[in-house]
Design an enzyme around this catalytic site. Sequence first.
Site, PDB file in Angstrom:
ATOM      1  N   MET A  91      -9.776 -13.352   2.612  1.00  0.00           N
ATOM      2  CA  MET A  91      -9.473 -13.274   1.182  1.00  0.00           C
ATOM      3  C   MET A  91      -9.021 -11.863   0.838  1.00  0.00           C
ATOM      4  O   MET A  91      -9.573 -10.898   1.346  1.00  0.00           O
ATOM      5  CB  MET A  91     -10.746 -13.606   0.386  1.00  0.00           C
ATOM      6  CG  MET A  91     -10.581 -13.435  -1.124  1.00  0.00           C
ATOM      7  SD  MET A  91     -12.079 -13.851  -2.049  1.00  0.00           S
ATOM      8  CE  MET A  91     -12.968 -12.292  -1.929  1.00  0.00           C
ATOM      9  N   ASN A  92      -8.015 -11.717  -0.072  1.00  0.00           N
ATOM     10  CA  ASN A  92      -7.804 -10.419  -0.726  1.00  0.00           C
ATOM     11  C   ASN A  92      -7.767 -10.594  -2.236  1.00  0.00           C
ATOM     12  O   ASN A  92      -8.716 -11.186  -2.770  1.00  0.00           O
ATOM     13  CB  ASN A  92      -6.667  -9.580  -0.112  1.00  0.00           C
ATOM     14  CG  ASN A  92      -5.304 -10.182   0.002  1.00  0.00           C
ATOM     15  OD1 ASN A  92      -5.080 -11.078   0.791  1.00  0.00           O
ATOM     16  ND2 ASN A  92      -4.343  -9.681  -0.749  1.00  0.00           N
ATOM     17  N   ASP A  93      -6.791 -10.106  -2.937  1.00  0.00           N
ATOM     18  CA  ASP A  93      -6.834  -9.941  -4.400  1.00  0.00           C
ATOM     19  C   ASP A  93      -7.354 -11.141  -5.207  1.00  0.00           C
ATOM     20  O   ASP A  93      -6.991 -12.280  -4.907  1.00  0.00           O
ATOM     21  CB  ASP A  93      -5.436  -9.696  -4.957  1.00  0.00           C
ATOM     22  CG  ASP A  93      -4.616  -8.710  -4.173  1.00  0.00           C
ATOM     23  OD1 ASP A  93      -5.115  -8.137  -3.204  1.00  0.00           O
ATOM     24  OD2 ASP A  93      -3.440  -8.508  -4.545  1.00  0.00           O
ATOM     25  N   GLN A 109      -6.142 -14.515  -3.274  1.00  0.00           N
ATOM     26  CA  GLN A 109      -5.252 -14.479  -2.123  1.00  0.00           C
ATOM     27  C   GLN A 109      -6.038 -14.964  -0.918  1.00  0.00           C
ATOM     28  O   GLN A 109      -7.086 -14.398  -0.581  1.00  0.00           O
ATOM     29  CB  GLN A 109      -4.748 -13.045  -1.886  1.00  0.00           C
ATOM     30  CG  GLN A 109      -3.705 -12.614  -2.899  1.00  0.00           C
ATOM     31  CD  GLN A 109      -2.393 -13.322  -2.664  1.00  0.00           C
ATOM     32  OE1 GLN A 109      -1.622 -12.955  -1.800  1.00  0.00           O
ATOM     33  NE2 GLN A 109      -2.127 -14.371  -3.437  1.00  0.00           N
ATOM     34  N   TRP A 126      -5.094 -11.098   7.214  1.00  0.00           N
ATOM     35  CA  TRP A 126      -4.022 -11.479   6.285  1.00  0.00           C
ATOM     36  C   TRP A 126      -3.004 -12.371   6.999  1.00  0.00           C
ATOM     37  O   TRP A 126      -2.757 -12.198   8.186  1.00  0.00           O
ATOM     38  CB  TRP A 126      -3.364 -10.197   5.771  1.00  0.00           C
ATOM     39  CG  TRP A 126      -2.454 -10.416   4.615  1.00  0.00           C
ATOM     40  CD1 TRP A 126      -2.819 -10.471   3.302  1.00  0.00           C
ATOM     41  CD2 TRP A 126      -1.042 -10.627   4.665  1.00  0.00           C
ATOM     42  NE1 TRP A 126      -1.709 -10.708   2.526  1.00  0.00           N
ATOM     43  CE2 TRP A 126      -0.605 -10.808   3.333  1.00  0.00           C
ATOM     44  CE3 TRP A 126      -0.097 -10.700   5.680  1.00  0.00           C
ATOM     45  CZ2 TRP A 126       0.723 -11.038   2.994  1.00  0.00           C
ATOM     46  CZ3 TRP A 126       1.235 -10.933   5.354  1.00  0.00           C
ATOM     47  CH2 TRP A 126       1.629 -11.093   4.024  1.00  0.00           C
ATOM     48  N   SER A 137       0.065 -12.530  -5.257  1.00  0.00           N
ATOM     49  CA  SER A 137      -0.801 -12.375  -6.429  1.00  0.00           C
ATOM     50  C   SER A 137      -0.101 -12.661  -7.748  1.00  0.00           C
ATOM     51  O   SER A 137       1.121 -12.549  -7.857  1.00  0.00           O
ATOM     52  CB  SER A 137      -1.375 -10.954  -6.452  1.00  0.00           C
ATOM     53  OG  SER A 137      -2.330 -10.858  -5.422  1.00  0.00           O
ATOM     54  N   ARG A 151       6.334  -7.581  -7.677  1.00  0.00           N
ATOM     55  CA  ARG A 151       5.221  -8.519  -7.526  1.00  0.00           C
ATOM     56  C   ARG A 151       4.028  -8.330  -8.450  1.00  0.00           C
ATOM     57  O   ARG A 151       3.875  -7.340  -9.115  1.00  0.00           O
ATOM     58  CB  ARG A 151       4.728  -8.460  -6.102  1.00  0.00           C
ATOM     59  CG  ARG A 151       4.398  -7.081  -5.614  1.00  0.00           C
ATOM     60  CD  ARG A 151       3.985  -7.267  -4.189  1.00  0.00           C
ATOM     61  NE  ARG A 151       3.946  -6.023  -3.464  1.00  0.00           N
ATOM     62  CZ  ARG A 151       3.745  -5.961  -2.159  1.00  0.00           C
ATOM     63  NH1 ARG A 151       3.616  -7.046  -1.461  1.00  0.00           N
ATOM     64  NH2 ARG A 151       3.697  -4.820  -1.573  1.00  0.00           N
ATOM     65  N   ASP A 152       3.199  -9.355  -8.406  1.00  0.00           N
ATOM     66  CA  ASP A 152       1.894  -9.394  -9.063  1.00  0.00           C
ATOM     67  C   ASP A 152       2.019  -9.476 -10.593  1.00  0.00           C
ATOM     68  O   ASP A 152       1.442  -8.659 -11.317  1.00  0.00           O
ATOM     69  CB  ASP A 152       1.032  -8.184  -8.639  1.00  0.00           C
ATOM     70  CG  ASP A 152       0.998  -7.994  -7.135  1.00  0.00           C
ATOM     71  OD1 ASP A 152       1.229  -8.978  -6.414  1.00  0.00           O
ATOM     72  OD2 ASP A 152       0.750  -6.859  -6.670  1.00  0.00           O
ATOM     73  N   TRP A 202      -7.269  -1.671   1.885  1.00  0.00           N
ATOM     74  CA  TRP A 202      -6.284  -2.014   2.929  1.00  0.00           C
ATOM     75  C   TRP A 202      -6.397  -1.131   4.159  1.00  0.00           C
ATOM     76  O   TRP A 202      -5.914  -1.490   5.236  1.00  0.00           O
ATOM     77  CB  TRP A 202      -4.856  -1.975   2.364  1.00  0.00           C
ATOM     78  CG  TRP A 202      -4.511  -3.240   1.652  1.00  0.00           C
ATOM     79  CD1 TRP A 202      -4.213  -3.391   0.330  1.00  0.00           C
ATOM     80  CD2 TRP A 202      -4.441  -4.558   2.224  1.00  0.00           C
ATOM     81  NE1 TRP A 202      -3.969  -4.716   0.037  1.00  0.00           N
ATOM     82  CE2 TRP A 202      -4.105  -5.445   1.182  1.00  0.00           C
ATOM     83  CE3 TRP A 202      -4.646  -5.075   3.508  1.00  0.00           C
ATOM     84  CZ2 TRP A 202      -3.957  -6.828   1.393  1.00  0.00           C
ATOM     85  CZ3 TRP A 202      -4.502  -6.441   3.707  1.00  0.00           C
ATOM     86  CH2 TRP A 202      -4.159  -7.296   2.667  1.00  0.00           C
TER      87      TRP A 202
HETATM   88  C1  FRU Z   1      -2.217  -6.263  -2.981  1.00  0.00           C
HETATM   89  C2  FRU Z   1      -1.125  -7.145  -2.437  1.00  0.00           C
HETATM   90  C3  FRU Z   1      -0.260  -7.650  -3.559  1.00  0.00           C
HETATM   91  C4  FRU Z   1       0.312  -8.899  -2.995  1.00  0.00           C
HETATM   92  C5  FRU Z   1      -0.838  -9.430  -2.186  1.00  0.00           C
HETATM   93  C6  FRU Z   1      -0.427 -10.132  -0.943  1.00  0.00           C
HETATM   94  O1  FRU Z   1      -3.371  -6.255  -2.202  1.00  0.00           O
HETATM   95  O2  FRU Z   1      -0.373  -6.470  -1.461  1.00  0.00           O
HETATM   96  O3  FRU Z   1       0.712  -6.715  -3.977  1.00  0.00           O
HETATM   97  O4  FRU Z   1       0.710  -9.772  -4.009  1.00  0.00           O
HETATM   98  O5  FRU Z   1      -1.639  -8.328  -1.853  1.00  0.00           O
HETATM   99  O6  FRU Z   1      -1.523 -10.753  -0.344  1.00  0.00           O
END
Ligand code: FRU
Length: 464
Positions: free
Chosen positions: A20-22, A38, A46, A79, A151-152, A287
């Site tokens: 998992m991330n964001d 994520q 990842w 994200s 993004r995001d 990260w």
């Molecule tokens: C931040 C990021 C976002 C992107 C996502 C990809 O941690 O790099 O910018 O949308 O993670 O997993």
Amino acid sequence: GIYNEKFRPQIHFSPPSKWMNDPNGLVYLDGEYHLFYQYNPNGNTWGPMHWGHAISKDLVYWQHLPIALYPDEHGMIFSGSAVYDENNTSGLGTAENPPLVAIFTYHDSEAKKSGEEDVQSQGIAFSTRGRSWTKFSQNPVLSNSGRPDFRDPKVIWVNNKWVMSIAVKDKIQFFSSPNLINWTFESDFNPEWANYEGVWKCPDLFPLTLPSGEEKWILLVSVISGGPQKGSATQYFIGDFDGKTFTTDLSQIRWLDYGADNYAGVTWSNIPDADGRRIFIGWMSNWYYAQKTPTSPWRSAMTLPRELKLIGTDKKFALKSSPIDELNKLRKTSQYKYGSVISLEEPLVELELVPELNDFSISFSNIKGEIVTLNKSGDDLSFDRSNSGKVDFQNGFGAVHHVALEGLDIYQVQIFLDNSSQEIFINGGQVTLTNLLFPNESYDKVTLQGFKDKFTLHYLSSIW
Ligand code: FRU
């Protein structure tokens, strides 16, 4: 499920298994807080990103739900945010059943492989109660147009239109829309003096009211590297927003958290007016080493949810992040303690302490001699996890962190200890330090110096 593996967080959200991330798509509707994230369902690092999903009635206890968004022909699902389209401006629901709309980044890794620049665009999906999602048939709604990183998207409703904040490498761009489908560019934000060491990501724009009643706008911007403890972190700006342009008057780099492990955090949308809080959650990792932390079969957790409050505009520590009140539910037993060395009978604890001297320190240690220490000496606040347990999965994980207090007077220290993290809230969250820790045995001893003799110890129960 019983999530009780070694290092498994017991008071924090983590996915059942895998990477998992964001946090993504934070939205409240009809008594449910949605948390998307994520997620790579195929592995513990990842990979092809999806939106995992969980819901909660109180932001404390979580229920895991099936994956909400899968990659498609436009790419992986990066994200983004979610809103309640109450007036059905998108036409993707009905007047009786207005839709939830998710706004996310498509990342086309195939395009990138073939050397194209055009790899990130924005798409939307809709749902009635958040359980199953339909992608909009004419995605993407906002194409790339040669932007290197794009993004995001985080969307809010301002002055009768939707406003999107989006990260574009080394700036934030604002777009507006009447219907979440057609987007118009409004402005760039990239002041010269900000931190640009890492690519800008995960913006969030929202208003907060000062104790004086004055309204200010806050812009959160995460940076992948260059944070106060080197790796990933979140900076914030205080200013004004007129529906088109964000302006900030004070050239001051400010960080949301001075620990190493609070990144990509954003806030919930559609919190009822009667509640009125601005509630935040971050990804509790960095990260710099996120893919190497010694956990399995899952990797990563979210921070505790926090309420953001603005207490001034001119100081470095102007935004408070306080643990939300609902977390009091975790308190199983509460007791006053006296003395400077105490043993912990259980691993999940919350401590509330009042400094007595100008300089103080608090350590947690275990029978293996592993120790982690918060120390205040004059204007320097430090956090030492160099011998806290497993540290050698990444060079530099064991660094000593420093915060320059710039004269800040510390009158309260609150600490939440979980199986693999410690969150420190100073003065109710004026300074926060969120850090991962991997002790080989639970810390079972606390050693205090410079604090009032009487303090509060709560043993906490698990959320699972
Ligand atoms: C931040 C990021 C976002 C992107 C996502 C990809 O941690 O790099 O910018 O949308 O993670 O997993």
